[in-house]
Design an enzyme around this catalytic site. Sequence first.
Site, short mmCIF file in Angstrom:
data_model
loop_
_atom_site.label_atom_id
_atom_site.label_comp_id
_atom_site.label_asym_id
_atom_site.label_seq_id
_atom_site.Cartn_x
_atom_site.Cartn_y
_atom_site.Cartn_z
N HIS A 14 9.95 22.00 9.82
CA HIS A 14 8.82 20.86 9.11
C HIS A 14 8.22 21.46 7.83
CE1 HIS A 14 9.00 20.00 13.51
NE2 HIS A 14 9.09 18.74 12.94
N GLU A 70 25.35 14.56 12.56
CA GLU A 70 24.81 13.08 12.73
C GLU A 70 24.70 12.30 11.44
OE1 GLU A 70 21.04 13.32 15.15
OE2 GLU A 70 21.72 14.68 16.31
N LEU A 130 0.84 -1.23 0.00
CA LEU A 130 0.07 -0.02 -0.17
C LEU A 130 1.04 1.37 0.01
CD1 LEU A 130 -2.62 1.25 0.10
CD2 LEU A 130 -2.78 1.11 2.61
N GLU A 160 10.49 23.10 20.61
CA GLU A 160 9.49 23.26 19.24
C GLU A 160 8.64 24.38 19.46
OE1 GLU A 160 7.88 20.03 16.81
OE2 GLU A 160 6.17 21.38 16.53
N ARG A 188 3.53 6.13 5.86
CA ARG A 188 4.73 6.26 6.56
C ARG A 188 4.63 5.19 7.64
NH1 ARG A 188 9.77 9.18 7.83
NH2 ARG A 188 9.75 8.36 9.59
N1 GLN Z 1 19.27 15.43 17.47
C1 GLN Z 1 17.94 15.02 16.75
C2 GLN Z 1 18.13 15.66 15.35
O1 GLN Z 1 18.60 16.56 15.22
C3 GLN Z 1 16.80 15.39 17.22
C4 GLN Z 1 15.48 14.95 16.47
C5 GLN Z 1 14.39 15.07 17.38
O2 GLN Z 1 14.10 15.75 18.08
N2 GLN Z 1 13.28 14.31 16.66
O3 GLN Z 1 17.66 15.16 14.53
#
Ligand code: GLN
Length: 764
Positions: free
Chosen positions: A702, A492, A18, A673, A523
């Site tokens: 976002h 990262e 799907l 956030e 997702r």
């Molecule tokens: N340190 C993570 C990043 O920067 C934090 C991600 C998150 O808060 N969901 O992706």
Amino acid sequence: MTIASNLGFPRMGRNRELKKALEQFWAGKLPAEQLRSTAKQLRKAHWELQEEAGLAQIPCNDFTLYDHMLDTAIMAGVIPDRFADISDPLDQYFAMARGGKPRDGKAGPTALEMTKWYDTNYHYLVPEFKRNQTFRLDSRKAVGEFREAKSLGIPARPVLVGPVTFLTLGKAKEPGFEPLELLSSLLPVYEEVLRELAAAGAEWVQIDEPCLVTDVDERVLEALEQSFARLTASAPSLKILLATYFGPIGEALPRVLKLPVQAVHLDLTRGEDQLDAALDAVPAGLTLSLGLVDGRNVWKSDLWSAVGRADKAVKRLGFGRVMIAPSCSLLHSPIDLDDETALDPEVKEWLAFARQKLDEIVLIAKAAGGERTQVVAQLDANQAAITRRRNSPRTHNPEVRARLAAVTPVILERRSPYERRKTAQRSKTPLPAFPTTTIGSFPQTEEVRKARAANKAGTLSADAYDKFLKSEIEQAIRWQEQVGLDVLVHGEFERNDMVEYFGEQLNGFVFTANGWVQSYGSRCVKPPIIFGDVTRRGPMTTAWTKYAQSLTGKPVKGMLTGPVTILQWSFVRDDQPRRDTCWQIACAIRDEVADLEHGGAAVIQIDEPALREGLPLRRADWAPYLRWAVDAFRLAAGGAKDETQIHTHMCYCEFNDIIDSIAALDADVISLETSRSQMEILGAFREFRYPNEVGPGVYDIHSPRLPSQAEIEQLLDKALAVLSPDQVWVNPDCGLKTRRWEEVKPALTAMVAAARNRRGGGSA
Ligand code: GLN
Ligand code: ZN
């Protein structure tokens, strides 16, 4: 035999068919007809699989192309005005789910909001109600899918989200009314649906009212009484199963059992003593559906114990009035353990995914239903596996157990109070006012993902991959220096996922190849499985942080995922309290903090985005959870020296109602956030004098939209209205891994310029 029943099945398909079809359709590469036929094939396959497993009651209308709450909104014609002129129903449906296409040079309508389905990791779309909302039956999906199953010879049981749950989960888009006030105008739609289902030959219908496991007040109970009286009257030939799940009904149980329905489903994995209470109060004629198999987890059920409980019910009610079911829809389980060919065989024997859970349901139904002799051997085999799991040395590590037993309040505390730490930190790592930083990740470009995949597949050597990552880190460091950020990150790039990366390096975790669970729409996530005591094999992040620090004179933040988030985003062992598992993870993170410090890190961030989502569904249970969750963080961070600055980060949520717990974390700096809500959440900081430092996000990562310097300064001013200037950090809302460098560069350039302007006393 008692009645073997299921409440819902995963929708994606065993190979995520799907997901693939949806994404191709959205990309314009698959015609709608083919999307529909994929969906139809999946429904057929899933019904047949349930029939083969021996289920007597098989759900239909549990399937959806995107989300069952969205389907319910469409069913009742709850379509916000901004989507009203999209004429193609499928386009309209996906516009509500994902936002509409731009038209006439104007941006398309924004999607419905999305939020978590109770305390699961599934996200539903939030229906929007107007004050004078009208309802009309606008979709024949329920009856359509019933007929589809019937034509395959399967007399399925249609599932509907109940009217009260539907309304209470929705949002009033105008002030001054509550969605529940719309109930009497909504009910005719449900009445019509039930009449159609009865006319089409349905015998049973399942109406889900999970709102009953939350704190409900008198109005909600009355609304349920009103609803079920009307629904039953509208189609007297139809039998209604009222389903509750994710917890016990609690005090309202006797009243719920008196509702005019033919059966009530109880989640007995989360409210064990509910069974006795229900058996005491069950009226004559009512069938009980026993949710004995955990639909939220991946562990084999203890079948003999389940059979014991089913026996009790049978004794009171007789075979015909007992249904055996999963605790909730199997939507939250991966599909089939048989697909896991590479899983550690010892651990595999302890697991059950959706298909195996169906087998468990049928076994219990037979054993409690007069066919015990036929299944005794299978029950005994289950018992043997449960015993092997219980006695396996792999689940118990005496060292970490001794360590947890020795945790005292002092171990959870930093050495000095914040005021003293602040002085030590400022002299070790001097920073300007309004220091700037990011949340950790930089864009995970196509190149980064390709290199990781190639390394995993063995086509890129470890050396070459290492070199690649180092060059990514170096570029990120150089760029951050150039733009003038104050506290840098390595980016990262080596991490696939913030939980998986750590889980892979810890003992006590296994990973599946295909254990996907729907998160929202197309997702899916593949949560790690925590099967045993968690211990650290060795440093997990230090090499990358050290390398990044070697490239620059500016401080580089060490980046860790916190224990609550690792717990929350995994399948957790069910043979000890979640707290214990969480604290074991905390010990591992504590050791990592020590190693980072040792390697020279002066700033360390421990992310806890999932702290709030672990909150229990009822408020009375919040305090104990918050206490152990906060203590888990403090256990992870408490060993840090005074001069080491501990950051944490949280997102995806409102913080107002847990602000004291956030303060109790005692992190030196917390980034939050905030930008999407225009700093609304900082209201909490107005009443509550937050003592430490705060980085309210000033760039909504976002959205692909780029913020201007002026906008960022305005957001900063809003923050400064409630925070003192020497408390404020300047950072984005969250990590930047989903963004592109072309977006990140101008946005962070504007962010740094905004901070500098404020430092210089400038104003917007
Ligand atoms: N340190 C993570 C990043 O920067 C934090 C991600 C998150 O808060 N969901 O992706
Ligand atoms: Zn975040």
